[in-house]
Enzyme design. Structure first.
Site, mmCIF file in Angstrom:
data_model
loop_
_atom_site.group_PDB
_atom_site.id
_atom_site.type_symbol
_atom_site.label_atom_id
_atom_site.label_comp_id
_atom_site.label_asym_id
_atom_site.label_seq_id
_atom_site.Cartn_x
_atom_site.Cartn_y
_atom_site.Cartn_z
ATOM 1 N N GLY A 13 0.828 -1.159 -0.027
ATOM 2 C CA GLY A 13 -0.064 -0.040 -0.121
ATOM 3 C C GLY A 13 0.882 1.067 -0.045
ATOM 4 O O GLY A 13 1.884 1.369 -0.639
ATOM 5 N N ASP A 33 7.164 -3.615 9.461
ATOM 6 C CA ASP A 33 6.078 -4.177 9.168
ATOM 7 C C ASP A 33 5.767 -5.667 9.808
ATOM 8 O O ASP A 33 6.956 -5.851 10.225
ATOM 9 C CB ASP A 33 5.652 -4.409 7.750
ATOM 10 C CG ASP A 33 4.332 -4.208 7.137
ATOM 11 O OD1 ASP A 33 3.626 -4.759 7.844
ATOM 12 O OD2 ASP A 33 3.909 -3.571 6.171
ATOM 13 N N TYR A 152 -12.784 1.914 13.880
ATOM 14 C CA TYR A 152 -11.683 2.679 12.996
ATOM 15 C C TYR A 152 -11.957 4.002 12.942
ATOM 16 O O TYR A 152 -10.949 4.847 13.135
ATOM 17 C CB TYR A 152 -11.892 2.151 11.575
ATOM 18 C CG TYR A 152 -10.883 2.580 10.489
ATOM 19 C CD1 TYR A 152 -9.658 2.134 10.556
ATOM 20 C CD2 TYR A 152 -11.506 3.224 9.582
ATOM 21 C CE1 TYR A 152 -8.953 2.715 9.414
ATOM 22 C CE2 TYR A 152 -10.552 4.034 8.478
ATOM 23 C CZ TYR A 152 -9.260 3.595 8.507
ATOM 24 O OH TYR A 152 -8.406 3.985 7.546
#
Length: 258
Positions: A13, A33, A152
């Site tokens: 991304g 990550d 979220y």
């Protein structure tokens, strides 16, 4: 001049795209990550956050020119609170001393247009108080009561407020470190791919995030904005949420909010 920049979320991304742009211009990127990164760590827990900070500091020799927090998750559980808020805040604060040692330090986080949507105020308050157990309890309560869709947005709203609060403190502005956020609209990334594949979800997304300027964005659009925010050229912008969203925020909130 080549710089050393830590970027979380480099496995895919926006983070992956940004890391590529930075490396193309000659910078050294320390990627963070869960996997396929220079530093593999889970920002969803205290142990993973501490490991990430320690490993980045080791790889950069204790000095960083910039930090960009791109790593994030989007689902209807407690996980966004763990990763998007507490994971990002811990990473940024843990690496702040390394930024302060640089000549022209810069920092940025990735927010979201979702931060303008309805939130669970209990989650946001607990996040900003630094009380992770209370924030997770509030998130679990929201999920149990059918409000999981608010976890979220709540994590991203809290992050934006943390950024604005921290940006003008002696620890950030006082050390010459601009701290900003980019808030994307809908971006075509692996994280959003399931939304595009689900006709019902796509309809909801189209209604919730209207992007009149050029529609959905690719990750390179957000990465370019982040690249400028953490460049030496940005000497005076701090505490800002930059909506790179095709006009979604202006459409949702209207001209009286600015």
């Amino acid at each position: 001049m080549a710089r050393t920049i830590a970027v979380s979320g480099t496995a895919s991304g926006i983070g992956r795209t940004l890391a590529g742009l930075l490396r193309e211009q000659g910078d050294t990127v320390v990627g963070v990550d869960l996997r396929d990164a220079d530093v593999c760590a889970d920002l969803g827990g205290a142990e993973g956050r501490s490991h990430a900070v320690a490993q980045v500091l080791d790889l950069c020799g204790g000095t960083l020119d910039a930090v960009v927090a791109c790593a994030g998750v989007s689902d209807f559980t407690e996980l966004p609170v763990k990763v998007n808020y507490f994971g990002v805040a811990a990473l940024m604060e843990g690496l702040r001393p390394a930024l302060a040692r640089a000549e022209a330090p810069r920092a940025a986080v990735v927010g979201s247009i979702a931060g303008t949507h309805p939130v669970d105020e209990e989650i946001v308050r607990a996040c900003l108080a630094g009380d992770e157990p209370a924030a997770l309890d509030a998130a679990a309560k929201a999920v149990a009561e059918g409000g999981g869709h608010k976890t979220y947005p709540s994590s991203k709203a809290a992050l934006a407020r943390w950024m604005r609060r921290a940006s003008v403190t002696p620890e950030w502005a006082g050390e010459g470190i601009p701290l900003n956020a980019v808030a994307p609209g809908v971006v075509r990334t692996p994280m959003s791919a399931p939304l595009f594949e689900d006709e019902a979800m796509l309809k909801v997304m189209n209604e919730a995030v209207r992007m009149p300027l050029n529609g959905y964005a690719g990750p390179e659009v957000i990465a370019e904005a982040l690249r400028w925010l953490v460049s030496p050229a940005n000497t005076h912008m701090t505490g800002q949420v930059v909506y790179v969203d095709g006009g979604a925020e202006a459409t949702l909130r209207g001209p009286d909010v600015f």
